[in-house]
Design a protein around this motif. Structure first.
Motif, PDB file in Angstrom:
ATOM      1  N   GLU A 139       1.184   4.650   1.669  1.00  0.00           N
ATOM      2  CA  GLU A 139       1.450   3.906   0.547  1.00  0.00           C
ATOM      3  C   GLU A 139       0.667   2.559   0.678  1.00  0.00           C
ATOM      4  OE1 GLU A 139       5.457   2.489  -0.037  1.00  0.00           O
ATOM      5  OE2 GLU A 139       5.753   2.176   1.897  1.00  0.00           O
ATOM      6  N   GLN A 140      -0.040   1.971  -0.242  1.00  0.00           N
ATOM      7  CA  GLN A 140      -0.664   0.950  -0.184  1.00  0.00           C
ATOM      8  C   GLN A 140       0.187  -0.633  -0.155  1.00  0.00           C
ATOM      9  OE1 GLN A 140      -3.875   0.386  -2.574  1.00  0.00           O
ATOM     10  NE2 GLN A 140      -4.991  -1.152  -1.325  1.00  0.00           N
ATOM     11  N   VAL A 141       0.266  -1.237   0.883  1.00  0.00           N
ATOM     12  CA  VAL A 141       1.044  -2.512   0.931  1.00  0.00           C
ATOM     13  C   VAL A 141       0.378  -3.719   0.437  1.00  0.00           C
ATOM     14  CG1 VAL A 141       2.627  -4.027   2.243  1.00  0.00           C
ATOM     15  CG2 VAL A 141       2.362  -1.530   2.766  1.00  0.00           C
ATOM     16  N   SER A 142      -0.923  -3.633   0.794  1.00  0.00           N
ATOM     17  CA  SER A 142      -1.858  -4.763   0.607  1.00  0.00           C
ATOM     18  C   SER A 142      -3.310  -4.195   0.461  1.00  0.00           C
ATOM     19  CB  SER A 142      -1.898  -5.910   1.488  1.00  0.00           C
ATOM     20  OG  SER A 142      -2.270  -5.747   2.714  1.00  0.00           O
ATOM     21  N   MET A 143      -4.262  -5.025   0.159  1.00  0.00           N
ATOM     22  CA  MET A 143      -5.606  -4.615   0.273  1.00  0.00           C
ATOM     23  C   MET A 143      -6.035  -3.961   1.661  1.00  0.00           C
ATOM     24  SD  MET A 143      -9.084  -6.940   0.007  1.00  0.00           S
ATOM     25  CE  MET A 143     -10.670  -6.297   0.585  1.00  0.00           C
ATOM     26  N   ARG A 144      -5.478  -4.494   2.677  1.00  0.00           N
ATOM     27  CA  ARG A 144      -5.745  -4.152   3.936  1.00  0.00           C
ATOM     28  C   ARG A 144      -4.882  -2.919   4.495  1.00  0.00           C
ATOM     29  NH1 ARG A 144      -8.259  -8.624   2.971  1.00  0.00           N
ATOM     30  NH2 ARG A 144     -10.107  -9.429   4.185  1.00  0.00           N
ATOM     31  N   MET A 145      -3.463  -3.277   4.171  1.00  0.00           N
ATOM     32  CA  MET A 145      -2.363  -2.474   5.009  1.00  0.00           C
ATOM     33  C   MET A 145      -1.993  -1.477   4.218  1.00  0.00           C
ATOM     34  SD  MET A 145       1.226  -4.064   6.166  1.00  0.00           S
ATOM     35  CE  MET A 145       2.479  -3.140   6.889  1.00  0.00           C
ATOM     36  N   PHE A 146      -1.792  -0.190   5.134  1.00  0.00           N
ATOM     37  CA  PHE A 146      -1.307   1.045   4.478  1.00  0.00           C
ATOM     38  C   PHE A 146      -0.371   1.610   5.430  1.00  0.00           C
ATOM     39  CE2 PHE A 146      -5.374   0.480   2.759  1.00  0.00           C
ATOM     40  CZ  PHE A 146      -5.507   0.975   1.460  1.00  0.00           C
ATOM     41  N   ARG A 147       0.776   1.968   4.838  1.00  0.00           N
ATOM     42  CA  ARG A 147       2.062   2.447   5.631  1.00  0.00           C
ATOM     43  C   ARG A 147       2.583   3.864   5.366  1.00  0.00           C
ATOM     44  NH1 ARG A 147       6.011  -1.254   4.218  1.00  0.00           N
ATOM     45  NH2 ARG A 147       5.388  -2.679   5.955  1.00  0.00           N
ATOM     46  N   ARG A 148       2.558   4.645   6.633  1.00  0.00           N
ATOM     47  CA  ARG A 148       3.121   6.061   6.158  1.00  0.00           C
ATOM     48  C   ARG A 148       4.423   5.976   5.470  1.00  0.00           C
ATOM     49  NH1 ARG A 148       3.612   8.776  11.357  1.00  0.00           N
ATOM     50  NH2 ARG A 148       5.833   9.144  10.903  1.00  0.00           N
ATOM     51  N   THR A 149       4.411   6.894   4.439  1.00  0.00           N
ATOM     52  CA  THR A 149       5.902   6.673   3.699  1.00  0.00           C
ATOM     53  C   THR A 149       6.979   6.790   4.182  1.00  0.00           C
ATOM     54  OG1 THR A 149       5.305   8.975   3.041  1.00  0.00           O
ATOM     55  CG2 THR A 149       4.606   7.249   1.632  1.00  0.00           C
TER      56      THR A 149
ATOM     57  N   LEU B 156      -6.448   7.711   2.342  1.00  0.00           N
ATOM     58  CA  LEU B 156      -5.048   7.458   2.915  1.00  0.00           C
ATOM     59  C   LEU B 156      -3.821   7.629   2.112  1.00  0.00           C
ATOM     60  CD1 LEU B 156      -5.702   4.225   4.950  1.00  0.00           C
ATOM     61  CD2 LEU B 156      -5.718   6.559   5.800  1.00  0.00           C
ATOM     62  N   LEU B 157      -4.119   7.303   0.736  1.00  0.00           N
ATOM     63  CA  LEU B 157      -3.179   7.669  -0.231  1.00  0.00           C
ATOM     64  C   LEU B 157      -2.980   9.053  -0.422  1.00  0.00           C
ATOM     65  CD1 LEU B 157      -4.081   5.155  -3.077  1.00  0.00           C
ATOM     66  CD2 LEU B 157      -2.183   5.010  -1.360  1.00  0.00           C
ATOM     67  N   SER B 158      -3.918  10.010  -0.303  1.00  0.00           N
ATOM     68  CA  SER B 158      -3.775  11.425  -0.465  1.00  0.00           C
ATOM     69  C   SER B 158      -3.208  12.081   1.137  1.00  0.00           C
ATOM     70  CB  SER B 158      -5.313  12.015  -0.615  1.00  0.00           C
ATOM     71  OG  SER B 158      -5.822  11.951   0.547  1.00  0.00           O
ATOM     72  N   HIS B 159      -2.919  11.205   2.094  1.00  0.00           N
ATOM     73  CA  HIS B 159      -2.541  11.854   3.233  1.00  0.00           C
ATOM     74  C   HIS B 159      -1.081  11.190   3.622  1.00  0.00           C
ATOM     75  CE1 HIS B 159      -6.511  13.557   3.966  1.00  0.00           C
ATOM     76  NE2 HIS B 159      -5.947  14.195   5.118  1.00  0.00           N
ATOM     77  N   GLY B 160      -0.295  10.747   2.616  1.00  0.00           N
ATOM     78  CA  GLY B 160       0.946  10.101   2.753  1.00  0.00           C
ATOM     79  C   GLY B 160       1.173   8.956   3.215  1.00  0.00           C
TER      80      GLY B 160
END
Length: 464
Positions: free
Chosen positions: A298-308, A292-296
């Motif tokens: 950002e990590q918000v928490s252990m579980r949550m990832f938000r598109r930048t 996910l980090l390589s696809h744009g």
């Protein structure tokens, strides 16, 4: 990257071995945990509990305890289906409760809401007309303008129908969270969440057509039979929809759940099997995070990832650590600065049905029934956990301003342990932030900050 499971690791000092806990222990989404709540005696009046409490940035949460199926991993407060008329009776009770809560709040300082959420269960189990009524209760009884605040709603693929989505979009929903869990049908069956890939894709298409600003997709790692390849397949299937958010959840198997009932603790070498499962889940987590980090994202928490480039959700000055919450429905919690309270909690279907029946027959909602009083020490722990377990970390200045003390002085032993494990970022006096490895172990870090009294209450709780 080295896989860390229960055992030892090199600490901050060269040559130092540090014992590590198991990485998956407790999802600390709220503190104190609901299993630490007890029946209140005497039962305090809501008007007294909310007297003197700030009402400037409240959260409103409405809980719908119905699902079309119950997933094998689920230990949430929800029941399968609803006999004729039950959803209507339930909404009647929610409306009575809302009226009682609004009366208890009074008019001297009318409540102002910073956000709202419909959770469950599955809120979209309700028919479109019932969702309209749910929104009406929030607006007419509680006074929240749903079109003026962030509104998050949870849904399942089977219930994300066009008519329901049209209601939610028109009433101001800004975020729709879809519980997919896996795009691989064999994995869905293994998690006791049978669903067809085509049905999931059709639901996602309907959500995009409804133009809800933020789509979240939930995925689960650690399912029996899941491989690096199948995990990547689900991640890529989710990414093809460019969701604004993706949550990656580790699979837990809890007592009285569908999967838990089929777990034989006597089978084989349990300790060895648990270690292997921990390592497998950590591998899947790291693979998912890095992908996910390589696809744009950002990590918000252990579980949550938000598109930048995702639209912001809510005011920047809202703080879940300090602002209160009003929960409506028999599975909802409410938070004041002094008491966290709710109705009774259960996992088994029989107990849940009984609690829902009691709730729908209740006429008066002017008192808190179950809960836990929160003293200054517990408030410190809650503030630290709800900040430290986020990627942005804990502002020491904010903590000091609220409590008049320093987290390094309040929790020296716990923070020293995190430092020794290498789970804290490079030490910065005004910011406590977990390292990447620390975030990966959030579910082990959370319980280490629980107070002894909360630990004892959770241990004494009898699962039902």
């Amino acid at each position: 990257m080295t896989v860390i499971s229960e055992g030892t690791s090199k600490g901050a000092s060269a040559g130092t071995s540090v014992a590590l806990p198991r990485p998956y222990q407790s999802y600390t989404y709220a503190y104190p945990h609901k299993t630490a709540y007890r029946q209140l005696a005497p039962e305090p009046r809501l008007a007294d509990l909310w007297a003197g409490e700030s009402r400037q940035a409240l959260s409103l949460y409405l809980h719908i305890p119905f699902c079309e199926i119950r997933c094998g991993f689920c230990n949430l407060f929800t029941r399968i289906g609803a006999p004729d008329g039950l959803t209507g009776r339930y909404l009647d009770a929610v409306q009575r409760q809302a009226a009682a809560v609004r009366e208890a709040l009074g008019d001297e300082e009318p409540p102002r809401f910073a956000n709202a959420a419909f959770g469950g269960g599955t809120p979209t189990y309700l028919e479109a007309a019932e969702l309209e009524r749910l929104c009406d209760i929030a607006e007419r009884e509680m006074g929240v303008d749903l079109r003026a605040v962030p509104l998050s709603v949870e849904a399942s693929p089977a219930t994300a129908t066009a008519d329901r989505l049209a209601v939610l979009a028109e009433r101001g929903t800004t975020r729709l969270s879809l519980g997919v869990q896996s795009f691989v049908e064999e994995e869905s069956r293994a998690a006791v969440r049978p669903q067809r890939r085509d049905d999931v894709e059709a639901a996602l298409a309907r959500i995009r057509e409804a133009a809800v600003p933020v789509l979240n997709i939930d995925l689960i790692y650690g399912i029996d039979g899941q491989t690096a390849g199948s995990w990547r397949y689900s991640l890529d299937a989710a990414l093809s929809w460019r969701p604004e958010e993706i949550y990656l959840y580790p699979l837990y198997i809890r007592p009285l759940t569908g999967l838990g009932r089929h777990t034989d603790p006597r089978a084989g070498d349990r300790e060895s099997a648990d270690r292997e499962w921990d390592e497998r889940r950590l591998r899947r987590y790291r693979e998912g995070r890095d992908h996910l980090l390589s696809h744009g994202y950002e990590q918000v928490s252990m579980r949550m990832f938000r598109r930048t480039d995702a639209p912001p959700q809510g005011p920047d000055d809202y703080a879940c650590q300090t602002d209160g919450m009003i929960g409506l429905g028999c599975g909802a919690r409410s938070y004041t600065s002094r008491l966290h309270y709710s109705f009774d909690y259960a996992v088994s279907m029989r107990e849940i049905r009984g609690i829902i029946d009691d709730y729908t027959s209740t006429r008066g909602f002017s008192r808190a029934l179950h809960g836990r009083w929160v003293d200054e020490d517990e408030a410190r722990r809650r503030h630290l956990l709800q900040s430290l377990l986020q990627a942005q970390g804990l502002s020491v200045a904010d903590y000091r301003l609220r409590f008049g003390s320093d987290p390094y002085d309040d929790f020296p032993a716990e923070l020293d342990v995190l430092t020794a494990r290498g789970w804290l970022d490079e030490v910065r006096p005004e910011l406590l932030r977990l390292s990447a490895e620390g975030l990966a172990h959030s579910d082990a870090i959370g319980p280490e900050f629980f107070s002894p009294t909360v630990r004892d209450a959770m241990a004494a709780y009898e699962t039902k």
